[in-house]
Design a protein around this motif. Sequence first.
Motif, PDB file in Angstrom:
ATOM      1  N   THR A  55    -121.046  -8.117 -29.935  1.00 23.78           N
ATOM      2  CA  THR A  55    -120.846  -9.231 -29.007  1.00 23.78           C
ATOM      3  C   THR A  55    -120.959 -10.548 -29.764  1.00 23.78           C
ATOM      4  O   THR A  55    -121.946 -10.788 -30.459  1.00 23.78           O
ATOM      5  CB  THR A  55    -121.879  -9.191 -27.869  1.00 23.78           C
ATOM      6  OG1 THR A  55    -121.729  -7.965 -27.152  1.00 23.78           O
ATOM      7  CG2 THR A  55    -121.694 -10.363 -26.921  1.00 23.78           C
ATOM      8  N   GLU A  56    -119.961 -11.393 -29.609  1.00 25.13           N
ATOM      9  CA  GLU A  56    -119.978 -12.705 -30.254  1.00 25.13           C
ATOM     10  C   GLU A  56    -120.659 -13.716 -29.335  1.00 25.13           C
ATOM     11  O   GLU A  56    -120.231 -13.917 -28.198  1.00 25.13           O
ATOM     12  CB  GLU A  56    -118.562 -13.172 -30.578  1.00 25.13           C
ATOM     13  CG  GLU A  56    -118.528 -14.473 -31.365  1.00 25.13           C
ATOM     14  CD  GLU A  56    -117.167 -14.775 -31.952  1.00 25.13           C
ATOM     15  OE1 GLU A  56    -117.041 -15.785 -32.670  1.00 25.13           O
ATOM     16  OE2 GLU A  56    -116.234 -13.992 -31.702  1.00 25.13           O
ATOM     17  N   ASN A  99    -118.333 -13.667 -26.210  1.00 24.55           N
ATOM     18  CA  ASN A  99    -116.938 -13.294 -26.456  1.00 24.55           C
ATOM     19  C   ASN A  99    -115.981 -14.321 -25.841  1.00 24.55           C
ATOM     20  O   ASN A  99    -115.004 -13.973 -25.179  1.00 24.55           O
ATOM     21  CB  ASN A  99    -116.648 -11.894 -25.921  1.00 24.55           C
ATOM     22  CG  ASN A  99    -117.478 -10.831 -26.621  1.00 24.55           C
ATOM     23  OD1 ASN A  99    -117.820 -10.969 -27.787  1.00 24.55           O
ATOM     24  ND2 ASN A  99    -117.820  -9.770 -25.893  1.00 24.55           N
ATOM     25  N   VAL A 116    -121.879 -12.745 -34.498  1.00 16.83           N
ATOM     26  CA  VAL A 116    -121.681 -11.486 -33.777  1.00 16.83           C
ATOM     27  C   VAL A 116    -122.954 -10.658 -33.900  1.00 16.83           C
ATOM     28  O   VAL A 116    -123.465 -10.446 -35.007  1.00 16.83           O
ATOM     29  CB  VAL A 116    -120.480 -10.709 -34.344  1.00 16.83           C
ATOM     30  CG1 VAL A 116    -120.357  -9.346 -33.670  1.00 16.83           C
ATOM     31  CG2 VAL A 116    -119.196 -11.516 -34.156  1.00 16.83           C
TER      32      VAL A 116
END
Length: 250
Positions: free
Chosen positions: A94-95, A70, A113
């Motif tokens: 979650t990136e 992120n 992601v």
Amino acid sequence: MRQVRPGSRVLGRGVTALLAVAALAALVAPAGVRLAAAQETPTPSPITIQTRVQFLHAAPNLGSVEISFNYDKQVDGFSYGEVSDWLDIPPGATEVSMNADRRGMNYLVFDTVYPIPAGNDYYSVLTDQILLNGPYDRSPIPDGKARVQIVHASVTLPAVNVVATGSDVDFATQLAFPRASDYAVVPAGTYNLEIKLASSGQTALTVPNVTLSGDTVYEIVIMGTVNDTDHPLTTTMLQDTTVPRDSTPS
């Protein structure tokens, strides 16, 4: 290398109800006792469930990278053959992004992601074509044995069979990039592994003295490049502990 421990941002229904009751009590209480009541109300602690990931750089042609969750950098100067520390990763969407670690412009080389379920341990292997991810199977193992999975992370290596010489243990059959084998549960001990081309039976790599401990799960990653002296075929072993067996008599 910096680790971030994410905290929960969601209050459970029970906690929300308690806060509502406390607010109502403060409104109806006499003015002189409102401060004392507020001071006696305990502050709920955030609930955290540890979710972790460990990275292996197995991409010979990628070079050094930075890894972020992120947009928060977690790993810097991560080079071929290195294994990261365990990193706490935020559960949920979650990136995960990676930038080439260069002088000047650190251009983006990977970004996606992932839906990250909370409470698991994960491995993530960088290859020249794809990022190989999976959860460790940390379930209890009977009789103090070991659990082993083979991960094929070498782009140039054809499908292989992986056996333990001098035993009847077959760890993988017809395993091709970028796949992982089923888990094999084997007695703890020391094994000599032989990685053979599935098509011809020719030995591509031997790995002597692989020691497996009981109640431990292993990811044995095949990496490197065929006929390359700079990045020869090799294996790297990642490991995690299993959940303890229930010692309560049945």
